[in-house]
Design an enzyme around this catalytic site. Structure first.
Site, short mmCIF file in Angstrom:
data_model
loop_
_atom_site.label_atom_id
_atom_site.label_comp_id
_atom_site.label_asym_id
_atom_site.label_seq_id
_atom_site.Cartn_x
_atom_site.Cartn_y
_atom_site.Cartn_z
N ASP A 146 -0.22 5.29 -7.35
CA ASP A 146 -0.55 6.65 -7.81
C ASP A 146 -0.44 7.65 -6.65
OD1 ASP A 146 -2.82 5.84 -6.34
OD2 ASP A 146 -4.14 7.09 -7.56
N GLU B 57 -2.20 6.96 -3.54
CA GLU B 57 -1.68 5.79 -2.82
C GLU B 57 -2.64 4.61 -2.83
OE1 GLU B 57 -0.88 8.14 1.07
OE2 GLU B 57 1.08 7.58 0.29
N GLU B 58 -3.43 4.51 -3.88
CA GLU B 58 -4.43 3.45 -3.92
C GLU B 58 -4.28 2.51 -5.10
OE1 GLU B 58 -8.12 6.03 -1.98
OE2 GLU B 58 -7.92 5.89 -4.13
N GLU C 3 -8.31 18.75 4.83
CA GLU C 3 -8.13 18.05 3.55
C GLU C 3 -9.41 18.12 2.71
OE1 GLU C 3 -8.26 13.56 3.34
OE2 GLU C 3 -6.14 13.86 2.86
N TRP D 67 2.19 -0.21 3.30
CA TRP D 67 1.80 1.00 2.58
C TRP D 67 1.77 0.72 1.09
CZ3 TRP D 67 -0.41 4.29 5.56
CH2 TRP D 67 -0.77 5.55 5.06
#
Ligand SMILES: *[C@@H]1O[C@H](CO)[C@@H](O)[C@H](O)[C@H]1NC(C)=O
Length: 492
Positions: free
Chosen positions: A201, A204-205, A426, A145
């Protein structure tokens, strides 16, 4: 059986798609009223142990979405959970007393999670606190992750402090000291020790320094300092590091907009990260302060314009929507994740920043236009000019009305692309607005609740933004923390 006439009617422009995707057809006020109820109920459906959509989740665990595949969001993220709980806590403080047991369950669950060793580390040096997500049974998620994510501890401290402040003012300091302070202290120490290191961030990238993360960290240390004092405790790291964090926050400003990540990622930097940060830093008692990027500040308004404009030409659903007209907005223009579509929560954030701004102008009884914010205002009124406008002036009245209408436009887009049962996924597709990606996203609902509350004039408590102190010289720094496993949360 379809008669010829009915068939013709169904094929009339607009009608067929309306039949395929039944949508909300009441006026905006009516939509907001019903959707607010759907949103609150849907948030609770996604929280264990009783949430109807998340069987298997432990008590107080906020699941990101019931979706278990394509994408699999059946986990609890520290960030999403904390942002959601802040909404529930503010609702509780505004009179929704039935939410209190959920809030207490959340605090118990987080006290346990803090001590769970995970791939980011463990509690001995604090590093495990920035693990982004856990399994819904409170065990560590051990897959690959983007970690660590350093906004989590800050957002969690902010949520817990909001409830803790309420208990302190109800003369329950002892309960706060045993049930809340140990967890909050760990999170504050974490922020004070690690804010000056890179991480992933909020999307998550990107590995680097994220504006949203730094903003959330600054706020947490400011209110953490006051919270510690109210308990007769101290947070030396809060006091020594906050001015440095605020100093660093200034370096994300490029003169026109926020560069959301300081990282080598080849993007423009226009990103919902910055709008969400302005909302996170919103203080209803603050002036339109550029240093803390208050929603009504010239910087935050200029950034809002640049950010929204970056989606006008790339989404089909925005065709014909020129500057000054609300548009569907997503995370950032270069996004390709699950189609790189507009998101409900970002479109709602664009509205919320503007509702916050209108509230701040009303509080201070005036509105100023500077060279920095001029382009934002000229989109709404081509005759707008640099100046200070008192609340009894026609200019103030027409501009605040125009900003409110602009804000409503973003909520109307959510109305247009929400299905008739009010479910918020989303994303909604850039082509025709069909709901996409994870269903029933908890954060989408939380974003709806706060936008609706700000529109109605229901505001969160102040967090002390007005006392902003920026270090004279920015320096990399850190305060060594000390970490202890929170005791099991006892009775309230
Ligand atoms: C640490 O802080 C200094 C001073 O503000 C800044 O120049 C540097 O980029 C920061 N680094 C990280 C990773 O936060």
């Amino acid at each position: 059986m379809l008669t010829a006439n009915l068939l013709t009617a169904l094929l009339a422009p607009g009608v067929l798609s309306a039949a395929l995707y039944p949508r909300q057809d009441t006026d905006l006020d009516g939509f907001i009223k019903t959707e607010s109820e759907v949103a609150l109920k849907s948030i609770l459906n996604n929280i264990g142990a009783d949430g109807s959509a998340v069987s298997g989740a432990s008590a107080g665990i906020v699941v990101a979405s019931p979706s278990k595949s394509d994408p699999d969001y059946f986990y609890t993220w520290t960030r999403d959970a904390a942002l959601t709980l802040k909404v529930l806590i503010d609702d509780f403080l505004a009179g929704e007393t039935s939410l209190e047991s959920t809030i207490q369950d959340y605090i118990s669950a987080q006290a346990k999670l803090q001590a769970v060793s995970n791939p980011s580390g463990d509690l001995s040096n604090g590093q495990g606190l920035a693990e982004p997500k856990f399994n819904v049974d409170e065990t560590a998620f051990t897959g690959d992750w983007g970690r660590p994510q350093r906004d989590g501890p800050a957002l969690r401290a902010t949520a817990m402090i909001a409830y803790g402040n309420h208990l302190v003012s109800s003369e329950k300091e002892d309960v706060v000291k045993s049930n809340i302070w140990p967890s909050v202290q760990n999170d504050l120490d974490y922020v004070a020790q690690y804010w000056n290191q890179t991480g992933f961030d909020l999307w998550e990238e990107v590995q680097g320094s994220s504006f949203f993360t730094i903003a959330a960290q600054y706020r947490a240390l400011v209110e953490g300092s006051a919270f510690s004092k109210s308990l007769g405790e101290t947070c030396d790291g809060c006091d020594s590091q906050a001015p440095q964090i605020l100093c660093f926050l200034q370096s994300f400003w490029n003169g026109k907009s926020v560069v959301s990540n300081i990282a080598d990622n080849g993007r423009s930097g226009l990103d919902a990260n910055s709008v969400l940060a302005s909302i996170q830093l919103f203080d209803p008692k603050a002036a339109c302060d550029d240093v803390t990027f208050q929603p009504c500040s010239a910087r935050a308004l200029s950034n809002h314009k640049q950010y929204v404009d970056s989606f006008r030409s790339i989404y089909n659903v925005n065709s014909g929507k020129d500057a000054g007209t609300a548009a569907a907005v997503g995370r950032y223009a270069e996004d390709t994740y699950m189609g790189g579509n507009p998101w409900y929560l970002t479109t709602l954030a664009a509205a919320e920043q503007l509702y916050d701004a209108v509230y701040q102008w009303k509080q201070q009884g005036s509105l100023s236009i500077t060279e920095t914010s001029l382009a934002f205002f000229q989109d709404l009124d081509s005759s707008a000019a640099v100046g200070d406008y008192a609340s009894n002036s026609d200019t103030y009245t027409s501009l605040t009305a125009a900003v409110t209408k602009y804000a409503d436009g973003f909520v109307s887009i959510v109305q247009q692309y929400a299905p008739s049962n009010g479910a918020l996924a989303e994303q909604f597709t850039r082509d025709d607005g069909t709901p996409a990606s994870a269903s029933d996203l908890t954060w989408s609902y939380a974003a709806f609740v706060t936008a609706a509350e700000r529109r109605a004039g229901t505001m969160p408590a102040t967090w002390g933004a007005s006392d902003a102190k920026v270090a004279e010289t920015c320096e990399g720094s850190s305060a060594e923390g000390s970490y202890t496993a929170p005791p099991e949360v006892g009775s309230w």
